[in-house]
Design a protein around this motif. Structure first.
Motif, PDB file in Angstrom:
ATOM      1  N   ALA A   1       0.824  -1.209   0.000  1.00  0.00           N
ATOM      2  CA  ALA A   1       0.000   0.000   0.000  1.00  0.00           C
ATOM      3  C   ALA A   1       0.856   1.257   0.000  1.00  0.00           C
ATOM      4  N   ALA A   2       1.925   1.248   0.790  1.00  0.00           N
ATOM      5  CA  ALA A   2       2.799   2.423   0.853  1.00  0.00           C
ATOM      6  C   ALA A   2       3.510   2.660  -0.472  1.00  0.00           C
ATOM      7  N   SER A   3       3.996   1.595  -1.104  1.00  0.00           N
ATOM      8  CA  SER A   3       4.673   1.761  -2.394  1.00  0.00           C
ATOM      9  C   SER A   3       3.694   2.226  -3.459  1.00  0.00           C
ATOM     10  N   LEU A   4       2.463   1.766  -3.354  1.00  0.00           N
ATOM     11  CA  LEU A   4       1.428   2.192  -4.297  1.00  0.00           C
ATOM     12  C   LEU A   4       1.159   3.693  -4.166  1.00  0.00           C
ATOM     13  N   LEU A   5       1.028   4.160  -2.942  1.00  0.00           N
ATOM     14  CA  LEU A   5       0.783   5.588  -2.725  1.00  0.00           C
ATOM     15  C   LEU A   5       1.983   6.426  -3.162  1.00  0.00           C
ATOM     16  N   LEU A   6       3.183   5.932  -2.896  1.00  0.00           N
ATOM     17  CA  LEU A   6       4.376   6.656  -3.321  1.00  0.00           C
ATOM     18  C   LEU A   6       4.464   6.699  -4.843  1.00  0.00           C
ATOM     19  N   GLY A   7       4.163   5.585  -5.496  1.00  0.00           N
ATOM     20  CA  GLY A   7       4.171   5.560  -6.959  1.00  0.00           C
ATOM     21  C   GLY A   7       3.171   6.532  -7.557  1.00  0.00           C
ATOM     22  N   ALA A   8       1.991   6.620  -6.929  1.00  0.00           N
ATOM     23  CA  ALA A   8       0.982   7.575  -7.417  1.00  0.00           C
ATOM     24  C   ALA A   8       1.456   9.007  -7.233  1.00  0.00           C
ATOM     25  N   ALA A   9       2.104   9.294  -6.100  1.00  0.00           N
ATOM     26  CA  ALA A   9       2.613  10.646  -5.868  1.00  0.00           C
ATOM     27  C   ALA A   9       3.700  11.007  -6.875  1.00  0.00           C
ATOM     28  N   VAL A  10       4.585  10.045  -7.177  1.00  0.00           N
ATOM     29  CA  VAL A  10       5.643  10.292  -8.166  1.00  0.00           C
ATOM     30  C   VAL A  10       5.040  10.545  -9.540  1.00  0.00           C
TER      31      VAL A  10
END
Length: 257
Positions: A121-130
């Motif tokens: 979930a955290a990597s998903l949110l970070l990927g969306a922010a990037v």
């Protein structure tokens, strides 16, 4: 006798597993690429290499082709993590017998599963922010006109993809098998989301089917919120049904061995 101060300072099993899962994710180039690189690469390809994608479609101030691609790219983040990273990790842990071994320890196998879900979930949110940062700040794409609605829709889309990925990873016996099934599901989802064929150009009956797939519904809803249009409740209901149904199915099917 154990020193209470030392006990307070020592990390819990859950915290230790979470740190371990985070380190393993950061050392996995494939997982990093699917979370951070793949969606960003799609945006950069659209914005820098394909002619005309940053030109307003209907005169000054109107959306560009790149603008219309941004919500889709964010949905790609959710799909790439949920359908490839999560299932392959679960399949790999089952193949190595990690769930079985941890189940015989006080740490418990459920904690590593929880840690993996948190990292995904955290990597998903970070990927969306990037991806959103690259689109808006580097490529000049429009920011969402209904930001809170867009965030809520994206979170629901992320949950639906993680739940579907959990179903794929619930029984697969190896990382290779899980990755193969997850990749098939990813490319099918991208098709129905309009990544390969835009929605208006998608032939029937695929266009009708797309609205009832989790990623197709996510793209439709997120695009509406991004450009300030009314959000149809049907795609939201579709994502909610997929999320709840897949979560229950994953729990019923999950094998620790």
């Amino acid at each position: 006798m154990t020193d209470p101060a030392m006990t307070r300072r020592s990390p819990s099993a859950s915290t230790a597993l979470l740190k371990t899962e985070t380190r393993l994710f950061l050392r996995n180039p494939v997982a990093l690429f699917m979370a951070l690189g793949f969606p960003a690469a799609l945006l950069l390809l659209q914005g820098l290499l394909i002619p005309g994608t940053r030109t307003p479609l209907n005169g000054p101030g109107s959306p560009t082709a790149l603008d219309l691609f941004v919500p889709m790219a964010l949905c790609v983040v959710a799909a790439s993590v949920g359908l490839t990273n999560l299932p392959s990790t679960l399949g790999g842990y089952r193949q190595l017998g990690l769930f079985r071994r941890l189940g015989a320890t006080p740490a418990g196998a459920h904690r590593v599963l929880t840690a993996q879900l948190v990292v995904s979930a955290a990597s998903l949110l970070l990927g969306a922010a990037v991806a959103a940062g690259i689109a808006v700040l580097a490529l000049g794409a429009q920011a969402p006109r209904l930001p809170f609605a867009a965030v809520g829709i994206f979170l629901l889309a992320a949950l639906s993809m993680l739940a579907l990925g959990a179903v794929i990873g619930a029984r697969t016996k190896s990382a290779q098998a899980a990755n193969g099934l997850g990749t098939l599901a990813l490319f099918a989802s991208l098709f129905f989301a309009g990544v390969w064929t835009p929605g208006p150009l998608m032939p029937e009956p695929f266009a009708s089917m797309a609205a009832f797939t989790p990623l197709g519904a996510a793209t439709e809803s997120l695009t509406a919120a991004w450009y300030g249009d009314p959000v149809d409740p049907l795609p939201l209901a579709v994502m909610a049904v997929w999320t709840g149904g897949c979560a229950l199915l994953a729990v019923r099917l999950f094998r620790w061995r």
